[in-house]
Design an enzyme around this catalytic site. Sequence first.
Site, mmCIF file in Angstrom:
data_model
loop_
_atom_site.group_PDB
_atom_site.id
_atom_site.type_symbol
_atom_site.label_atom_id
_atom_site.label_comp_id
_atom_site.label_asym_id
_atom_site.label_seq_id
_atom_site.Cartn_x
_atom_site.Cartn_y
_atom_site.Cartn_z
ATOM 1 N N HIS A 75 0.813 -1.218 0.000
ATOM 2 C CA HIS A 75 0.000 0.000 0.000
ATOM 3 C C HIS A 75 0.846 1.268 0.000
ATOM 4 O O HIS A 75 0.314 2.366 -0.173
ATOM 5 C CB HIS A 75 -0.993 -0.001 1.170
ATOM 6 C CG HIS A 75 -0.431 0.393 2.492
ATOM 7 N ND1 HIS A 75 -0.124 -0.509 3.480
ATOM 8 C CD2 HIS A 75 -0.130 1.614 3.007
ATOM 9 C CE1 HIS A 75 0.328 0.130 4.545
ATOM 10 N NE2 HIS A 75 0.345 1.422 4.289
ATOM 11 N N ASP A 124 -0.110 -7.592 1.722
ATOM 12 C CA ASP A 124 0.366 -6.205 1.697
ATOM 13 C C ASP A 124 1.892 -6.196 1.780
ATOM 14 O O ASP A 124 2.482 -5.869 2.804
ATOM 15 C CB ASP A 124 -0.254 -5.432 2.862
ATOM 16 C CG ASP A 124 0.050 -3.945 2.816
ATOM 17 O OD1 ASP A 124 0.535 -3.460 1.778
ATOM 18 O OD2 ASP A 124 -0.195 -3.262 3.836
ATOM 19 N N GLY A 217 3.222 6.871 8.590
ATOM 20 C CA GLY A 217 4.638 7.095 8.327
ATOM 21 C C GLY A 217 5.486 5.872 8.613
ATOM 22 O O GLY A 217 6.612 5.776 8.151
ATOM 23 N N SER A 219 4.390 2.661 7.874
ATOM 24 C CA SER A 219 4.055 1.589 6.942
ATOM 25 C C SER A 219 5.278 1.081 6.195
ATOM 26 O O SER A 219 6.155 1.846 5.788
ATOM 27 C CB SER A 219 3.047 2.087 5.911
ATOM 28 O OG SER A 219 1.749 1.972 6.382
ATOM 29 N N GLY A 220 5.286 -0.230 5.984
ATOM 30 C CA GLY A 220 6.360 -0.852 5.224
ATOM 31 C C GLY A 220 7.593 -1.137 6.037
ATOM 32 O O GLY A 220 8.475 -1.884 5.597
#
Length: 269
Positions: A75, A124, A217, A219-220
Amino acid sequence: MIWLVSFLSCIWLIGAEAPFNHFVHNPRVVGGHDATPNTWKWQVSLQYDSYGDGSYYHLCGGSIIDAFYIMTAAHCILSLQANQYRVVVGEYNLDKYEGSEQFIRVERIIVHPAWNEDLAKGNDIALLRLANPVQNNGYVEIANLPYPDQVLPHGFTCYITGWGLMDYYGSIPAILQVAPINVVEHEVCSGPNWWGSNALKTMVCAGGDGIISGCQGDSGGPLSCYTDGAWRVHGVVSYGPAGWCNQVTKPTVFTRVSAFEDWIYSIVQ
């Protein structure tokens, strides 16, 4: 954002800020503290140039899993145009150039083929092929991954790192943040008072104590856990609750890396 479909009325994306928002560019983990410099060496800042003018800003986190590959959340991919992204490795303070950083262009984006922009369906995860390899300058390290299909026990303490929002009001310190966060087993996290059917077995839940969580901020970025004699990245930050990030019984949800290793290794040769 394009992922805000009906079921997302109660959750938000941890990190993929709208590309026109240049003000929330370096937020942090809720309930965390400044990381010790030169410790979480596999942590990456994924940065995005929304206007094509060379003005990059922090979008998401990521992990170095190979000299040429970065692992992040699907995402976080706002565009499949690789030239709009760069990664910064060896980063610590987003507001300062400290000499430890390497700025590397993204050459290719590989999103998991089963990702359909619905966080409740999982998958994801994405890989970024770099135009040039990460150089070992003493400030970077390739992350270890868990054993295939490994599942962490309930209550196991891991660490979340990132530049995600500190609170609901959008406090944005620039220094990499870290916080201990406890795993919530699937049987609990998928309960009706927790995430219910939105929590899949291909995910890892952690937190939910109302104190520590990921936030926009983050994410990932990695969920780093010390298992089998080494630090390993067991999760990729995926989603959390709407509004206040650190809500009781609404833990941060991560893509479980051990469920996707066949796919990862099929790409990273």
